[in-house]
Motif scaffolding. Structure first.
Motif, PDB file in Angstrom:
ATOM      1  N   ARG A 107       0.770  -1.244  -0.108  1.00 35.10           N
ATOM      2  CA  ARG A 107      -0.041   0.128  -0.151  1.00 35.10           C
ATOM      3  C   ARG A 107       0.997   1.221   0.287  1.00 35.10           C
ATOM      4  NH1 ARG A 107      -2.418   0.866   5.143  1.00 35.10           N
ATOM      5  NH2 ARG A 107      -1.707   2.651   5.287  1.00 35.10           N
ATOM      6  N   ASP A 109       0.546   5.358   0.928  1.00 36.13           N
ATOM      7  CA  ASP A 109      -0.065   6.298   0.983  1.00 36.13           C
ATOM      8  C   ASP A 109       0.766   7.447   0.868  1.00 36.13           C
ATOM      9  OD1 ASP A 109      -1.566   4.659   2.663  1.00 36.13           O
ATOM     10  OD2 ASP A 109      -0.356   5.357   4.713  1.00 36.13           O
ATOM     11  N   GLY A 114      -4.436   6.483   0.565  1.00 33.57           N
ATOM     12  CA  GLY A 114      -4.176   5.997   0.431  1.00 33.57           C
ATOM     13  C   GLY A 114      -4.430   5.203  -0.890  1.00 33.57           C
ATOM     14  N   HIS A 115      -3.080   3.941  -1.698  1.00 33.78           N
ATOM     15  CA  HIS A 115      -3.437   3.484  -2.541  1.00 33.78           C
ATOM     16  C   HIS A 115      -3.009   1.808  -2.254  1.00 33.78           C
ATOM     17  CE1 HIS A 115      -3.778   6.783  -4.997  1.00 33.78           C
ATOM     18  NE2 HIS A 115      -3.043   7.475  -3.939  1.00 33.78           N
ATOM     19  N   GLU A 116      -3.796   0.887  -3.131  1.00 33.14           N
ATOM     20  CA  GLU A 116      -3.412  -0.325  -2.925  1.00 33.14           C
ATOM     21  C   GLU A 116      -2.742  -0.657  -4.389  1.00 33.14           C
ATOM     22  OE1 GLU A 116      -3.535  -2.437  -0.172  1.00 33.14           O
ATOM     23  OE2 GLU A 116      -4.296  -1.141   0.994  1.00 33.14           O
ATOM     24  N   THR A 153      -1.533   0.066  -9.374  1.00 38.68           N
ATOM     25  CA  THR A 153      -2.287   0.513  -8.409  1.00 38.68           C
ATOM     26  C   THR A 153      -3.732  -0.488  -8.240  1.00 38.68           C
ATOM     27  OG1 THR A 153      -3.849   2.786  -9.726  1.00 38.68           O
ATOM     28  CG2 THR A 153      -2.388   2.847  -7.870  1.00 38.68           C
TER      29      THR A 153
END
Length: 158
Positions: A107, A109, A114-116, A153
């Motif tokens: 992840r 940030d 927040g980005h998986e 992402t």
């Protein structure tokens, strides 16, 4: 007084020049010292605000490949369409990059969100140079950054 100032500037310029040369040549001694300094002093100072809106640095959250422990590492991601690029000045052999490559996800940030991320791949500078902002391209050339971590992402946005 002026001579002292000029001498101090000369020493600083020589030290910076030696630093650049050492980083360009991937000197293990210099890189280990810079990495230790960064881990012990810079990370604690930067981590509290990294990833917040308006900050240029972010945080990558990853799990240790052997310990299973959760880690947070400050990085300077470059948002690109569908993901991020992160410079690897110490090569992909650093623990956080190896953890992400082994897990296949993490992840990030960045800028208050927040980005998986998934599908980590180490890519050469030449392959991604056109995606980097001018300042990042210049820094990559000055410090001979040869590797970047490309992260996609999950939602395709960044």
């Amino acid at each position: 007084m002026r001579r002292l100032l000029l001498a101090m500037l000369a020493v600083l310029a020589a030290a910076f020049g030696a630093f650049v040369v050492g980083m360009r040549r991937k000197s293990p001694v210099l890189q280990d010292r810079v990495r230790r300094f960064s881990k012990n002093y810079m990370t604690p100072a930067v981590l509290p605000t990294a990833g917040r809106a308006g900050q240029s640095n972010g945080v990558v959250h990853h799990r240790g490949r052997r310990s299973g422990r959760e880690y947070s590492t400050p990085v300077t991601p470059v948002a690109i369409t569908g993901g991020f690029l992160i410079a690897l000045p110490y090569t992909a052999r650093v623990d956080w990059a190896r953890n992400i490559l082994a897990a296949g996800r993490a992840r990030v940030d960045f800028d208050g969100r927040g980005h998986e991320v998934t599908d980590p791949v180490v890519v050469p500078f030449a392959e991604v140079a056109h995606l980097l902002p001018r300042g990042s391209r210049i820094a990559a050339k000055v410090f001979a950054l040869e590797e970047f971590l490309l992260l996609r992402t999950v939602d395709g946005e960044s």
